[in-house]
Design an enzyme around this catalytic site. Structure first.
Site, mmCIF file in Angstrom:
data_model
loop_
_atom_site.group_PDB
_atom_site.id
_atom_site.type_symbol
_atom_site.label_atom_id
_atom_site.label_comp_id
_atom_site.label_asym_id
_atom_site.label_seq_id
_atom_site.Cartn_x
_atom_site.Cartn_y
_atom_site.Cartn_z
ATOM 1 N N HIS A 78 -18.629 94.403 41.196
ATOM 2 C CA HIS A 78 -18.277 93.975 42.557
ATOM 3 C C HIS A 78 -17.427 95.023 43.280
ATOM 4 O O HIS A 78 -16.645 94.684 44.167
ATOM 5 C CB HIS A 78 -17.519 92.643 42.546
ATOM 6 C CG HIS A 78 -18.136 91.588 41.678
ATOM 7 N ND1 HIS A 78 -19.091 90.703 42.136
ATOM 8 C CD2 HIS A 78 -17.968 91.310 40.354
ATOM 9 C CE1 HIS A 78 -19.454 89.910 41.140
ATOM 10 N NE2 HIS A 78 -18.806 90.263 40.035
ATOM 11 N N SER A 126 -16.899 118.693 61.152
ATOM 12 C CA SER A 126 -17.042 117.917 62.389
ATOM 13 C C SER A 126 -16.850 118.861 63.570
ATOM 14 O O SER A 126 -16.069 119.812 63.489
ATOM 15 C CB SER A 126 -15.987 116.813 62.409
ATOM 16 O OG SER A 126 -15.699 116.428 63.740
ATOM 17 N N LYS A 139 -12.089 117.614 58.937
ATOM 18 C CA LYS A 139 -13.146 116.873 58.234
ATOM 19 C C LYS A 139 -13.987 117.718 57.297
ATOM 20 O O LYS A 139 -14.326 118.862 57.588
ATOM 21 C CB LYS A 139 -14.085 116.238 59.270
ATOM 22 C CG LYS A 139 -13.407 115.146 60.061
ATOM 23 C CD LYS A 139 -13.401 113.834 59.333
ATOM 24 C CE LYS A 139 -14.622 113.059 59.737
ATOM 25 N NZ LYS A 139 -14.706 111.811 59.000
ATOM 26 N N GLU A 145 -25.276 111.412 52.150
ATOM 27 C CA GLU A 145 -25.662 110.416 53.165
ATOM 28 C C GLU A 145 -27.135 110.563 53.551
ATOM 29 O O GLU A 145 -27.850 109.580 53.730
ATOM 30 C CB GLU A 145 -24.766 110.560 54.408
ATOM 31 C CG GLU A 145 -23.331 110.130 54.142
ATOM 32 C CD GLU A 145 -22.367 110.536 55.249
ATOM 33 O OE1 GLU A 145 -22.811 110.860 56.356
ATOM 34 O OE2 GLU A 145 -21.156 110.551 54.990
#
Ligand code: ARG
Length: 459
Positions: A156, A277, A283, A290
């Site tokens: 979980h 970024s 960043k 992704e």
């Protein structure tokens, strides 16, 4: 417009119809397989005496010339032809004259396209297997290097029990081993040659289908000519296997993204596999993970698309089947890219072992072992579960880990605790005592690594 079949028509095809129908923009991808298949067909026509040996040799020489010129960039595959089959045949006739017109004897574009797609797909299955093998080698190395890299195991997404990084990676090793085997199974099931099925009902020529199958490295000819021209099961199986590969890569990517987050910091992706970024200078984003996760949707889409295309098609060939190509090509290219990039990403990432270990040490991942300690000292498990539950509550209230409690505090909750409890619930003990096969303990892991070693040396 250049078509093979104008004879019975009195009107030109409407340009929009022609464009809608044409497949050359995508089926040129298998020009090599189309020529290879034609060479096998021409060889067989010569061997069986359906055409003369000289004619066969002339056709084969012409086809080899076309192949060489396309490869060298001296012959452009022109979009004025309807499909790759028409391009090759028309170019052959241009180059060698009337003998070229004999190539299509005893053949239809229906068995020809079935063959081309199978040949192309078969090569792709081999290429994808090779990439999975590379990935398995990376995972195997990570397993061998991280037998004592402790980390929390989750259920979980809540900390559950301690494991090692080797054990966690080992789960993916199992998944990708199954993926590898699935691809081998598909190869074996698909590897029968449809050439000679004709349009749907075979031909009246004495074709030697065993010979063409052998020349093209198939196990043998397919056994029903109607099925041969309309079977796309192997593509559906492959799309399903590729969807499963993507699902595995996507789950792993999700974990990489979590582990690489500012909150977790279990790993750090290499700069070469991260992106920045345009506005936020600080960043460093896990775009590759992704994208792998994102591209999974495309591959699932291809599977559903082809299943849907096939579901209402009466026997035998129907033009709907032309829709198998673009989506399967895209899925195969996508999957190859994903595996290669993913492999590069995980082989260059750095592990932050201290963070992993610290995370495993808090969050009560040793609570089960504390309960087991009580059980080993005569407390029934259900009672032990309740006692440790209370202990955890006490720890939360006092902001302490179980092993940070004094023996007095422990005894307050259960007199069964002795000072050997600390050793019994240390992180090392929690992992090292779990040594049944499949568990994270080092003895069990070494056995699995040995089995994997054998798997890898046999593929
Ligand atoms: N482009 C077609 C396909 O991909 C080739 C077969 C054409 N056959 C036909 N009967 N129109 O399926």
């Amino acid at each position: 417009m250049a078509q093979l079949w104008g004879g019975r028509f009195t009107k030109e095809t409407d340009q929009l119809v022609y464009n809608f129908n044409a497949s050359i923009s995508f089926d040129q991808k298998f020009y090599k397989q189309d020529i290879k298949g034609s060479i096998a067909h021409a060889t067989m026509l010569g061997e069986t005496g359906i055409i003369t040996k000289e004619e066969s040799a002339k056709i084969i020489e012409g086809l080899n010339g076309i192949l060489a010129d396309v490869e060298a960039g001296n012959l452009e595959i022109s979009s004025k032809y309807e499909d790759i089959h028409s391009f090759v045949e028309a170019t052959l006739i241009d180059r060698i004259g009337d003998t070229g017109k004999k190539l299509h004897t005893g053949r239809s574009r229906n068995d020809q396209v079935a063959l081309d797609m199978k040949l192309y797909t078969r090569d792709e299955v081999v290429a994808i297997k090779e990439l999975i093998k590379e990935l398995l080698l990376t995972l195997h190395k990570l397993m061998k290097e991280n037998l004592d890299t402790y980390m929390p195991g989750f259920t979980h997404l809540q900390k559950a029990q301690p494991v090692t990084f080797a054990h966690h990676v080992g789960a993916y090793m199992e998944m990708f081993k199954r993926d590898y085997d699935r691809l081998s199974d598909i190869y074996d099931r698909m590897n029968y040659c449809p050439l000679g099925a004709g349009a749907l009902a075979g031909t009246t020529y004495p074709l030697d289908r065993e010979l063409t199958a052998k020349l093209l490295d198939f196990y043998g000819p397919t056994l029903n000519s109607m099925d041969s021209v309309s079977d796309r099961d192997y593509l559906i199986e492959l799309l399903s296997a590729m969807s499963t590969i993507c699902m595995h890569l996507s789950r792993f990517s999700e974990e990489i993204i979590i582990w690489n987050s500012n909150e977790y910091q279990f790993i750090e992706l290499d700069d070469s596999y991260s992106t920045g970024s345009s506005i936020m200078p600080q960043k460093k984003n896990p775009d590759i993970a992704e994208l792998v996760r994102g591209k999974t949707g495309r591959v699932y889409g291809a599977l559903i698309s082809l299943l849907t295309t096939m579901k209402g098609i009466p026997l035998a060939y129907n033009k709907d089947m032309q829709e198998d190509k673009e989506l399967t090509f895209d899925a195969m290219d996508t999957v190859k890219g994903c595996i290669a990039l993913f492999n590069g990403m995980i082989s260059t990432m750095k592990l932050n072992k201290d963070k992993m270990k610290a995370s495993a040490m808090n969050g009560f991942t040793n609570a089960t072992d504390a309960a087991d300690y009580l059980v080993k000292n005569g407390v029934p498990f259900r009672d032990a579960h309740g006692i440790i539950g209370k202990l955890v509550l006490y720890c939360i209230d006092n902001n302490k880990a179980i092993d940070e409690l004094t023996l007095e505090e422990l005894k307050e909750i259960s007199p069964v605790f002795k000072d050997d409890i600390y050793d019994a619930i240390s992180l090392e003990t929690c992992v090292e005592k779990r040594n049944t096969i499949g568990a994270p303990g080092p003895e069990a892991m070494k056995q699995v690594i040995e089995i994997n070693e054998k798997f890898l040396s046999n593929i």
